[in-house]
Enzyme design. Structure first.
Site, mmCIF file in Angstrom:
data_model
loop_
_atom_site.group_PDB
_atom_site.id
_atom_site.type_symbol
_atom_site.label_atom_id
_atom_site.label_comp_id
_atom_site.label_asym_id
_atom_site.label_seq_id
_atom_site.Cartn_x
_atom_site.Cartn_y
_atom_site.Cartn_z
ATOM 1 N N ARG A 56 33.774 28.830 42.307
ATOM 2 C CA ARG A 56 34.756 27.784 42.568
ATOM 3 C C ARG A 56 34.582 26.689 41.511
ATOM 4 N NH1 ARG A 56 37.075 30.995 45.102
ATOM 5 N NH2 ARG A 56 37.783 30.904 47.271
ATOM 6 N N GLU A 86 43.328 23.530 40.120
ATOM 7 C CA GLU A 86 43.987 24.774 39.715
ATOM 8 C C GLU A 86 45.465 24.626 40.024
ATOM 9 O OE1 GLU A 86 42.014 28.107 41.534
ATOM 10 O OE2 GLU A 86 40.165 27.740 40.442
ATOM 11 N N HIS A 107 42.005 32.011 37.620
ATOM 12 C CA HIS A 107 41.498 32.466 38.921
ATOM 13 C C HIS A 107 42.036 33.870 39.263
ATOM 14 C CE1 HIS A 107 39.902 30.901 43.039
ATOM 15 N NE2 HIS A 107 39.662 32.192 42.892
HETATM 16 O O1 LIG Z 1 37.868 33.525 47.538
HETATM 17 C C1 LIG Z 1 38.438 34.496 47.039
HETATM 18 O O2 LIG Z 1 38.901 35.418 47.717
HETATM 19 C C2 LIG Z 1 38.575 34.618 45.575
HETATM 20 O O3 LIG Z 1 38.288 33.459 44.913
HETATM 21 C C3 LIG Z 1 39.966 35.112 45.244
HETATM 22 O O4 LIG Z 1 39.841 35.975 44.231
#
Ligand SMILES: O=C(O)[C@H](O)CO
Length: 317
Positions: A234, A263, A282
């Protein structure tokens, strides 16, 4: 069944064995206003990691809400304390995206360390004059020390994929020592040791109050100036101003990020001016099959939550 709201997708209302589904039928995220309106009276909500599920959304849903199913393994977009207080069950999508995310992490690491985006730009813009001994040299994995912060499901899958590249030492840190780390000859070390000894630092931990801003100027100062930093967890685990300083001053060699704050990252963000920073939008779990399986799992989680039965993947919190 009752009302279900699916957001990419949207919510549901549950009557007996049938549910009325309100579907946000677009790949674009639902607007906040639509979400607040659509969730009213819903028994279930299927959401994305880009939907902030906070008190406002929970209040808008009201007391009918029994289950929230997120199309993600991460759940930092949801106000868990508030959700728990209201007795709402939560479904999520662990495991099914592990391979895709680990694969993307390896791709990003190699692209960053071996300067693939930079090389491609040179080919396109005519910067490729001839073969030159030191031109576009980068860093290789063979004989290296790799440090994984957070050796959970995804961290372990990354480690498994990196080891065959000839990695000499695999360090990891996190809350606890993991017995399964033996499979990759992982050595549990304090974070400071990992940061200062690794040639590649890979962040694969969940975003929690403990990890928020973990990668800051003190962290980058301890890294080798030949080290490669990769984050596919993250964005908020990283202090981006400090990362910018570390990259632009040569404190560290390069960085590859699949996640940022915010983002999308604004196109005028300073990180995007740096040749030694590769930023992806992402896409860790973005394979057609993985997203299909995630969608199916989150729909099944939602239905089980509505029916009051065991979910295939319920978040215990
Ligand atoms: O948390 C999640 O599922 C991922 O970051 C998405 O790819």
């Amino acid at each position: 069944m009752g009302k279900v709201v699916f957001s990419p997708l949207f919510t549901s209302r549950f009557h007996g064995n049938r549910c009325k589904v309100s579907l946000w039928d677009s790949d674009e995220p639902v607007s906040r206003a639509e979400l607040l309106k659509g969730v009213a009276g819903a028994h279930g909500l299927l959401c994305l990691l880009s939907d902030k599920i906070d008190t406002e959304v929970l209040d808008a849903a009201g007391p009918n809400l029994k289950v929230i199913s997120t199309l993600s393994v991460g759940f930092d977009h949801m106000a868990m304390d508030e959700i728990k207080k209201r007795g709402v069950r939560v479904g999520y999508t662990p495991d099914v995206l592990t391979d895709a995310t680990a694969e993307l992490t390896v791709a990003l690491l190699l692209a960053t360390a071996r300067r693939l985006p930079e090389g491609m730009v040179e080919v396109i813009n005519g910067g490729w004059s001839t073969w030159k001994p030191l031109w576009l040299c980068g860093y290789g994995l063979s004989g290296s020390t790799v440090g994984v912060i957070g050796l959970g499901r995804i961290g372990m899958a990354i480690a498994r994929r990196l080891k065959p590249f000839g990695v000499k030492k695999l360090l990891y840190s996190g809350r606890t020592d993991k017995s399964y780390a033996a499979e990759v000859e992982g050595e549990y070390v304090p974070l400071d040791t990992l940061v200062s000894e690794s040639d590649f630092v890979v962040v694969s931990c969940a975003l929690t109050p403990d990890t928020q801003g973990l990668c800051n100027k003190h962290f980058f100062c301890k890294m080798k100036n030949t080290a490669v930093f990769i984050n596919t967890s993250r964005g908020a685990v990283v202090n981006q101003e400090d990362l910018y300083q570390a990259l632009s001053s040569g404190q560290i060699a390069c960085a590859g990020l699949d996640v940022t704050t915010p983002e999308p990252l604004p196109t005028d963000h300073p990180l995007l001016t740096l040749k030694n920073c590769v930023v992806l939008p992402h896409i860790g779990s973005a394979t057609y099959s993985t997203r299909g399986i995630m969608a199916e799992l989150s729909a099944n989680n939602l239905l089980a939550g509505l029916q009051g039965t065991d979910m295939p993947s319920e978040l215990k919190f």
